[in-house]
Design an enzyme around this catalytic site. Structure first.
Site, short mmCIF file in Angstrom:
data_model
loop_
_atom_site.label_atom_id
_atom_site.label_comp_id
_atom_site.label_asym_id
_atom_site.label_seq_id
_atom_site.Cartn_x
_atom_site.Cartn_y
_atom_site.Cartn_z
N ASP A 186 -17.01 -12.81 -14.43
CA ASP A 186 -17.61 -14.02 -14.99
C ASP A 186 -19.02 -13.73 -15.51
O ASP A 186 -19.18 -12.90 -16.41
CB ASP A 186 -17.60 -15.15 -13.96
CG ASP A 186 -17.84 -16.51 -14.61
OD1 ASP A 186 -17.35 -16.71 -15.75
OD2 ASP A 186 -18.49 -17.37 -14.01
N ASP B 82 -12.68 -9.66 -15.33
CA ASP B 82 -14.14 -9.52 -15.36
C ASP B 82 -14.75 -10.22 -14.15
O ASP B 82 -14.04 -10.83 -13.36
CB ASP B 82 -14.69 -10.15 -16.65
CG ASP B 82 -14.32 -11.62 -16.76
OD1 ASP B 82 -15.07 -12.46 -16.22
OD2 ASP B 82 -13.27 -11.94 -17.35
#
Length: 264
Positions: free
Chosen positions: A211, A209
């Site tokens: 973050d 991802d």
């Protein structure tokens, strides 16, 4: 205990098994219970040990993992090399979900909330953390990723937060501004404890991802999204681990002699 394996692997979120036809053993340690039993089996004719870092049922949060017990148990069964795959968030736009980062540095942002040394006295011991991750093992892993044509970054700094919460946008912006590359909740003290036990640590970060979403203008991370991306890339990770182990040959290393340079 007789030597069971030379290579130990810790599986992180979404990675709870690796070996086929494995023998499972329980190791009692001076530091309490390990996260789970250790599975021992063969990969490319080599004895390999595997433990689920959070337990096979993912019952342990990052700050509840007994890192000292886990590392001590791997050392006890003969492991000299520790491979620590983990899921991490990206802090930089060029590091994309699905990429692999072979970190060469960490920043501890857990603020002393974890038991992070085996050396609590009476002999004062200062094991250097300047280059915690083993350069020889990292080079081997990079060459293996290159053979497999995987999307990887050959170095990076992981900032380790305590968890279980994810970062605020303000925190994530600060971490990015420092030039750090990925963010994770388990690489410290696991890697450093391996160094204290004179083992060679290797980190394999699988990026899941962005973050808090700042560097990519996306939604902030959720645990469900992390697991989903990790599952979709788990086969690449297993293939990479198999390639690393296939290419691996035991070697002597400065990592195996840390204590002699750490005491007066």
């Amino acid at each position: 205990m007789e030597k069971k394996a030379s290579i130990g692997i810790f599986g992180g979120s979404g990675f709870y098994s690796f070996l086929n036809d494995a023998e499972e053993i329980t190791v009692e340690t001076p530091y309490g219970k390990t996260s789970d039993k250790i599975a021992i089996g063969k990969v490319a004719g080599k004895n390999v040990a595997f433990m689920a870092r959070h337990g096979k049922d993912h019952s342990l949060t990052p700050q509840d993992v007994n890192y000292r017990a886990n590392i001590w148990a791997m050392k006890h069964i003969g492991c000299k090399y520790i491979i620590s795959p983990c899921a991490s968030g990206s802090l930089q736009a060029d590091i994309k979900p699905g990429d692999i980062v072979f970190c060469d540095q960490f920043v501890d942002w857990t603020f002393g909330r974890r038991k992070d040394t085996f050396f609590e006295g009476p002999v004062v011991t200062h094991v250097s953390a300047a280059d915690t991750y083993c350069p020889k093992l990292r080079e081997l892993a990079i060459n293996s990723a290159k053979k497999l044509n995987l999307s990887y970054h050959d170095k990076g700094t992981v900032v380790v937060i305590n968890g279980p919460r994810f970062s605020t946008k303000a925190e994530s912006k600060f971490f990015t501004s420092q030039g750090w590359h990925v963010i994770n909740m388990t690489q410290y003290p696991e890697s450093y404890l391996a160094k204290e036990m004179e083992m060679c640590p290797l980190n394999i970060t699988l990026v899941t991802d962005y973050d808090a979403g700042l560097v990519s203008d996306t939604e902030p991370v959720s645990h469900a999204a992390v697991i989903e991306v990790f599952k979709s890339n788990i086969e690449n990770l297993k293939i990479l681990l198999t390639q690393i182990i296939t290419d691996f040959e035991e070697y002597d290393c400065a990592c195996h002699h840390t204590i002699e340079h750490s005491r007066v």
